[in-house]
Enzyme design. Sequence first.
Site, short mmCIF file in Angstrom:
data_model
loop_
_atom_site.label_atom_id
_atom_site.label_comp_id
_atom_site.label_asym_id
_atom_site.label_seq_id
_atom_site.Cartn_x
_atom_site.Cartn_y
_atom_site.Cartn_z
N ARG A 98 -91.92 15.25 -57.30
CA ARG A 98 -90.78 16.12 -56.97
C ARG A 98 -89.48 15.35 -56.77
O ARG A 98 -88.54 15.84 -56.15
CB ARG A 98 -91.09 16.97 -55.73
CG ARG A 98 -92.23 17.95 -55.96
CD ARG A 98 -92.19 19.06 -54.94
NE ARG A 98 -93.26 20.01 -55.22
CZ ARG A 98 -94.28 20.25 -54.39
NH1 ARG A 98 -94.36 19.60 -53.24
NH2 ARG A 98 -95.20 21.14 -54.71
N LYS A 120 -76.90 12.75 -66.45
CA LYS A 120 -77.59 13.63 -67.40
C LYS A 120 -78.82 12.91 -67.94
O LYS A 120 -78.72 11.79 -68.47
CB LYS A 120 -76.68 14.00 -68.56
CG LYS A 120 -75.70 15.12 -68.28
CD LYS A 120 -75.00 15.51 -69.57
CE LYS A 120 -74.03 16.64 -69.37
NZ LYS A 120 -73.38 17.02 -70.64
N GLU A 162 -68.50 5.99 -79.00
CA GLU A 162 -68.32 6.56 -77.66
C GLU A 162 -67.13 5.95 -76.94
O GLU A 162 -66.46 6.61 -76.15
CB GLU A 162 -69.60 6.38 -76.83
CG GLU A 162 -70.78 7.22 -77.31
CD GLU A 162 -70.61 8.72 -77.05
OE1 GLU A 162 -69.63 9.12 -76.39
OE2 GLU A 162 -71.46 9.50 -77.51
N LYS A 231 -65.47 7.84 -67.29
CA LYS A 231 -66.66 8.70 -67.28
C LYS A 231 -67.09 9.03 -65.86
O LYS A 231 -67.37 10.19 -65.52
CB LYS A 231 -67.81 7.97 -68.02
CG LYS A 231 -69.16 8.74 -68.02
CD LYS A 231 -69.18 9.87 -68.99
CE LYS A 231 -70.52 10.63 -68.98
NZ LYS A 231 -71.56 9.98 -69.78
N GLU A 241 -70.83 20.07 -65.08
CA GLU A 241 -70.23 20.49 -66.35
C GLU A 241 -69.78 21.94 -66.34
O GLU A 241 -70.14 22.74 -67.20
CB GLU A 241 -71.23 20.26 -67.51
CG GLU A 241 -70.56 20.21 -68.87
CD GLU A 241 -71.47 19.73 -69.98
OE1 GLU A 241 -71.47 20.38 -71.04
OE2 GLU A 241 -72.17 18.73 -69.79
N ARG A 245 -65.87 18.22 -67.44
CA ARG A 245 -66.91 17.39 -68.05
C ARG A 245 -67.27 17.85 -69.46
O ARG A 245 -67.79 17.06 -70.25
CB ARG A 245 -68.16 17.38 -67.15
CG ARG A 245 -69.20 16.37 -67.62
CD ARG A 245 -70.30 16.12 -66.61
NE ARG A 245 -71.22 15.11 -67.09
CZ ARG A 245 -72.23 14.61 -66.40
NH1 ARG A 245 -72.45 15.03 -65.16
NH2 ARG A 245 -73.02 13.70 -66.92
N ASN A 249 -68.01 16.22 -74.45
CA ASN A 249 -68.79 16.63 -75.61
C ASN A 249 -68.00 16.55 -76.92
O ASN A 249 -68.48 17.01 -77.96
CB ASN A 249 -69.31 18.07 -75.43
CG ASN A 249 -70.39 18.16 -74.36
OD1 ASN A 249 -71.28 17.33 -74.30
ND2 ASN A 249 -70.29 19.17 -73.51
N HIS A 252 -69.69 16.04 -80.27
CA HIS A 252 -71.13 16.16 -80.10
C HIS A 252 -71.71 17.45 -80.68
O HIS A 252 -72.90 17.50 -81.00
CB HIS A 252 -71.50 16.04 -78.63
CG HIS A 252 -71.44 14.64 -78.11
ND1 HIS A 252 -70.28 13.88 -78.16
CD2 HIS A 252 -72.39 13.84 -77.55
CE1 HIS A 252 -70.53 12.68 -77.64
NE2 HIS A 252 -71.78 12.64 -77.27
N HIS A 256 -74.91 16.68 -82.94
CA HIS A 256 -76.29 17.07 -82.69
C HIS A 256 -76.91 17.77 -83.89
O HIS A 256 -78.09 17.61 -84.18
CB HIS A 256 -76.37 17.96 -81.45
CG HIS A 256 -76.16 17.21 -80.16
ND1 HIS A 256 -75.83 17.83 -78.98
CD2 HIS A 256 -76.21 15.88 -79.88
CE1 HIS A 256 -75.71 16.92 -78.02
NE2 HIS A 256 -75.93 15.74 -78.55
N HIS A 268 -77.01 8.15 -83.01
CA HIS A 268 -76.20 9.11 -82.28
C HIS A 268 -74.71 8.77 -82.41
O HIS A 268 -73.88 9.66 -82.64
CB HIS A 268 -76.60 9.10 -80.80
CG HIS A 268 -75.77 9.98 -79.93
ND1 HIS A 268 -75.78 11.36 -80.03
CD2 HIS A 268 -74.87 9.70 -78.94
CE1 HIS A 268 -74.95 11.88 -79.15
NE2 HIS A 268 -74.39 10.89 -78.48
#
Length: 368
Positions: A98, A120, A162, A231, A241, A245, A249, A252, A256, A268
């Site tokens: 947990r 993330k 990036e 960042k 987000e 934030r 993206n 992206h 993707h 990527h």
Amino acid sequence: MPSRIYINKDISQLQKLLQANGNIFVIIDNNLQHLADNFKGLPLIYINSSEKNKTLATVEHITGSLMDMGADRDALLVGVGGGITTDITGFTASIYKRGVKCAFVPTTLLAQVDASIGGKNGVNLHSYKNILGTINQPEWIYICPELLRTLPEDEFKAGIAEVLKTFILFDKEYYHKAVEYFAKVASAATEGAGSGATNGQAVEHTTYGAIAVDMDIDLLTEIIGKCAEYKSGVVERDEFEKGERRLLNLGHTFAHSIEKLTEGKISHGFAVSMGMVIAAKVACKMGLATEEFVQMLAADFAKVGLPAHLADSTLTAHLKISDLAEAVKKDKKVTGESIHFILPKGLENVEDVTVPLNVINRIANDLC
């Protein structure tokens, strides 16, 4: 809360962090066995870090190993590797018993400037990237540019994408500074030799990362530090987000789709570089950006060795932008019949636009 980020040109200070945190279990990329001496006396769990292995099966392997090793709820999982490794480590930490703590030692440029920062964490489901994930902030991140020395060309360049994304968003001065620096690295590699400590060795005996590190490690450290600062600042202001934030993206959405349609064969970073140019083209078609801006991005990406167009890579040359638009419909950012699309209008001038999917399709067909 944002993570503590430590940036050092060498790895010597890492030992202080490891000694200050008990009950550590290291999850490390199988390709980084040469770094194992930095974690002497600690239990190591090796994983094969690839998009193909970024799955629940790998998480199950890690959790089984943790159980066998007696890891309890006070454990600290330290992920050592690129973005895939840190993603898997963070995700595993968020669900093991947990939730336990995690920390990262990113070893790729992409991970140091982006992937390891922000909390993330996710794994892929079938061919859909990061569709299963959590937001789980690491206790700390240790960034060491010297670790980039062993990076091959494509992996290093993936991180450049990036870097440029970050500066397109937040800092036009550093955007131009980074383009100039990475263009010099690309030129040195093309000429067949690095500079500084490479002492004229042929490129086949010197990694691309070593050329970049030896050319100017101070500037490289400065660039990485500036990216990490931007960042982490965004994450602190908008961890989940809901607003700012989303800007991260940039590139992206189509990236993707590119990764999905190439079955993860393209990196990527390369997908993001093409995705940013496509996003700029979409912005241009919508009257938000100029053709000159699109051309500048494409030219700058080419200078640093990044693909700007689908035709620039044999892995994507068969694709059309309309193919990508169709795949966008299953992006996790889709809400109803629309998607949050980050459109670059210029340097330090980017807009979060909610665009109907049918508009994306229409523009994509036009761009084909």
